[in-house]
Design a protein around this motif. Structure first.
Motif, PDB file in Angstrom:
ATOM      1  N   ALA A 155      -3.801  13.699  -7.518  1.00  0.00           N
ATOM      2  CA  ALA A 155      -3.884  14.603  -8.665  1.00  0.00           C
ATOM      3  C   ALA A 155      -5.338  14.775  -9.105  1.00  0.00           C
ATOM      4  N   TRP A 156      -5.675  15.988  -9.492  1.00  0.00           N
ATOM      5  CA  TRP A 156      -7.054  16.306  -9.883  1.00  0.00           C
ATOM      6  C   TRP A 156      -7.527  15.483 -11.060  1.00  0.00           C
ATOM      7  N   ASP A 157      -6.647  15.197 -12.011  1.00  0.00           N
ATOM      8  CA  ASP A 157      -7.098  14.406 -13.157  1.00  0.00           C
ATOM      9  C   ASP A 157      -7.527  13.005 -12.721  1.00  0.00           C
ATOM     10  N   ILE A 158      -6.901  12.478 -11.655  1.00  0.00           N
ATOM     11  CA  ILE A 158      -7.306  11.162 -11.140  1.00  0.00           C
ATOM     12  C   ILE A 158      -8.690  11.262 -10.501  1.00  0.00           C
ATOM     13  N   THR A 159      -8.910  12.280  -9.645  1.00  0.00           N
ATOM     14  CA  THR A 159     -10.222  12.410  -9.016  1.00  0.00           C
ATOM     15  C   THR A 159     -11.303  12.680 -10.054  1.00  0.00           C
ATOM     16  N   ASN A 160     -10.973  13.424 -11.097  1.00  0.00           N
ATOM     17  CA  ASN A 160     -11.959  13.659 -12.156  1.00  0.00           C
ATOM     18  C   ASN A 160     -12.329  12.346 -12.851  1.00  0.00           C
ATOM     19  N   ARG A 161     -11.342  11.491 -13.120  1.00  0.00           N
ATOM     20  CA  ARG A 161     -11.641  10.201 -13.765  1.00  0.00           C
ATOM     21  C   ARG A 161     -12.469   9.316 -12.837  1.00  0.00           C
ATOM     22  N   LEU A 162     -12.151   9.311 -11.541  1.00  0.00           N
ATOM     23  CA  LEU A 162     -12.940   8.519 -10.596  1.00  0.00           C
ATOM     24  C   LEU A 162     -14.382   9.008 -10.541  1.00  0.00           C
ATOM     25  N   PHE A 163     -14.562  10.333 -10.606  1.00  0.00           N
ATOM     26  CA  PHE A 163     -15.913  10.899 -10.640  1.00  0.00           C
ATOM     27  C   PHE A 163     -16.642  10.472 -11.911  1.00  0.00           C
ATOM     28  N   ALA A 176     -18.133  11.058  -5.397  1.00  0.00           N
ATOM     29  CA  ALA A 176     -19.005  12.206  -5.662  1.00  0.00           C
ATOM     30  C   ALA A 176     -18.168  13.304  -6.322  1.00  0.00           C
ATOM     31  N   ASP A 177     -18.823  14.310  -6.847  1.00  0.00           N
ATOM     32  CA  ASP A 177     -18.136  15.394  -7.548  1.00  0.00           C
ATOM     33  C   ASP A 177     -17.035  15.982  -6.658  1.00  0.00           C
ATOM     34  N   PRO A 178     -15.769  15.943  -7.121  1.00  0.00           N
ATOM     35  CA  PRO A 178     -14.666  16.424  -6.286  1.00  0.00           C
ATOM     36  C   PRO A 178     -14.508  17.938  -6.256  1.00  0.00           C
ATOM     37  N   ILE A 190       0.844  -1.197   0.000  1.00  0.00           N
ATOM     38  CA  ILE A 190       0.000   0.000   0.000  1.00  0.00           C
ATOM     39  C   ILE A 190       0.877   1.245   0.000  1.00  0.00           C
ATOM     40  N   ASP A 191       1.922   1.249   0.833  1.00  0.00           N
ATOM     41  CA  ASP A 191       2.838   2.393   0.873  1.00  0.00           C
ATOM     42  C   ASP A 191       3.507   2.609  -0.477  1.00  0.00           C
ATOM     43  N   GLU A 192       3.908   1.528  -1.139  1.00  0.00           N
ATOM     44  CA  GLU A 192       4.533   1.650  -2.456  1.00  0.00           C
ATOM     45  C   GLU A 192       3.555   2.213  -3.482  1.00  0.00           C
ATOM     46  N   ALA A 193       2.298   1.752  -3.437  1.00  0.00           N
ATOM     47  CA  ALA A 193       1.289   2.271  -4.366  1.00  0.00           C
ATOM     48  C   ALA A 193       1.033   3.753  -4.101  1.00  0.00           C
ATOM     49  N   ALA A 194       0.955   4.133  -2.827  1.00  0.00           N
ATOM     50  CA  ALA A 194       0.734   5.542  -2.476  1.00  0.00           C
ATOM     51  C   ALA A 194       1.896   6.400  -2.960  1.00  0.00           C
ATOM     52  N   LEU A 195       3.120   5.914  -2.777  1.00  0.00           N
ATOM     53  CA  LEU A 195       4.288   6.652  -3.246  1.00  0.00           C
ATOM     54  C   LEU A 195       4.253   6.838  -4.758  1.00  0.00           C
ATOM     55  N   ALA A 196       3.885   5.790  -5.471  1.00  0.00           N
ATOM     56  CA  ALA A 196       3.786   5.890  -6.933  1.00  0.00           C
ATOM     57  C   ALA A 196       2.725   6.909  -7.337  1.00  0.00           C
ATOM     58  N   ILE A 197       1.588   6.905  -6.658  1.00  0.00           N
ATOM     59  CA  ILE A 197       0.521   7.862  -6.967  1.00  0.00           C
ATOM     60  C   ILE A 197       0.970   9.283  -6.634  1.00  0.00           C
ATOM     61  N   LEU A 198       1.613   9.458  -5.480  1.00  0.00           N
ATOM     62  CA  LEU A 198       2.116  10.790  -5.122  1.00  0.00           C
ATOM     63  C   LEU A 198       3.095  11.302  -6.174  1.00  0.00           C
ATOM     64  N   SER A 199       3.909  10.420  -6.733  1.00  0.00           N
ATOM     65  CA  SER A 199       4.921  10.845  -7.706  1.00  0.00           C
ATOM     66  C   SER A 199       4.300  11.413  -8.979  1.00  0.00           C
ATOM     67  N   LEU A 200       3.023  11.148  -9.205  1.00  0.00           N
ATOM     68  CA  LEU A 200       2.355  11.691 -10.390  1.00  0.00           C
ATOM     69  C   LEU A 200       2.215  13.209 -10.321  1.00  0.00           C
ATOM     70  N   THR A 201       2.391  13.777  -9.124  1.00  0.00           N
ATOM     71  CA  THR A 201       2.285  15.237  -8.964  1.00  0.00           C
ATOM     72  C   THR A 201       3.657  15.876  -8.744  1.00  0.00           C
ATOM     73  N   LEU A 202       4.727  15.170  -9.059  1.00  0.00           N
ATOM     74  CA  LEU A 202       6.088  15.659  -8.848  1.00  0.00           C
ATOM     75  C   LEU A 202       6.313  16.987  -9.574  1.00  0.00           C
ATOM     76  N   HIS A 203       6.877  17.950  -8.834  1.00  0.00           N
ATOM     77  CA  HIS A 203       7.173  19.263  -9.402  1.00  0.00           C
ATOM     78  C   HIS A 203       8.328  19.895  -8.619  1.00  0.00           C
TER      79      HIS A 203
END
Length: 99
Positions: A48-56, A62-64, A25-38
Motif C-alpha cells: 500500500a502506498w501509505d506504507i511506502t510513504n511512511r517508510l520514505f 528512497a522516494d517511492p 514470512i508468508d503470514e506477514a506478507a498475507l497480512a500486509i497484502l490484506s491492507l489493500t483488500l477491495h
C-alpha cells in the motif's frame, strides 16, 4: 548465487547458522497484502502506498514516487530489514542428528 530474497539460510551476528521461517514470512506478507483488500476478495500485488510513504518519511527507502516498479532501500533500510528478519523471521539451524 541466489538473490537475497530466495536464500533461507543466514548467519546471525554471532555466526550461528539460522534459517528463515518462511511460514512466518508468508503470514506477514498475507497480512500486509490484506491492507489493500477491495472488491470483496481482491488485493493489490504491491505494498500500500501509505506504507511506502511512511517508510520514505522514516528514511528507510528512497522516494517511492515515480514510474519504477521497484523501490530502493537506503543503507538504514537494509540494516533495519536484516535486523527484522533475524529477530522475527529466523530460527536456529537444526543439525542433522537433532530430534
Amino acid at each position: 548465487m541466489s538473490p537475497v530474497w530466495q536464500r533461507t539460510e543466514r548467519k546471525d551476528r554471532t555466526g550461528q547458522d539460522r534459517t528463515l521461517d518462511t511460514d512466518r514470512i508468508d503470514e506477514a506478507a498475507l497480512a500486509i497484502l490484506s491492507l489493500t483488500l477491495h472488491d470483496g476478495d481482491r488485493v493489490w500485488k504491491a505494498i500500500a502506498w501509505d506504507i511506502t510513504n511512511r517508510l520514505f518519511e522514516k528514511g528507510l527507502i528512497a522516494d517511492p514516487k515515480g514510474k519504477a516498479k521497484s523501490l530502493a532501500l537506503t543503507r538504514d533500510g537494509i540494516a533495519r530489514a536484516r535486523a527484522i528478519l533475524a529477530r522475527d523471521f529466523s530460527q536456529p539451524e537444526r543439525s542433522a542428528d537433532a530430534p
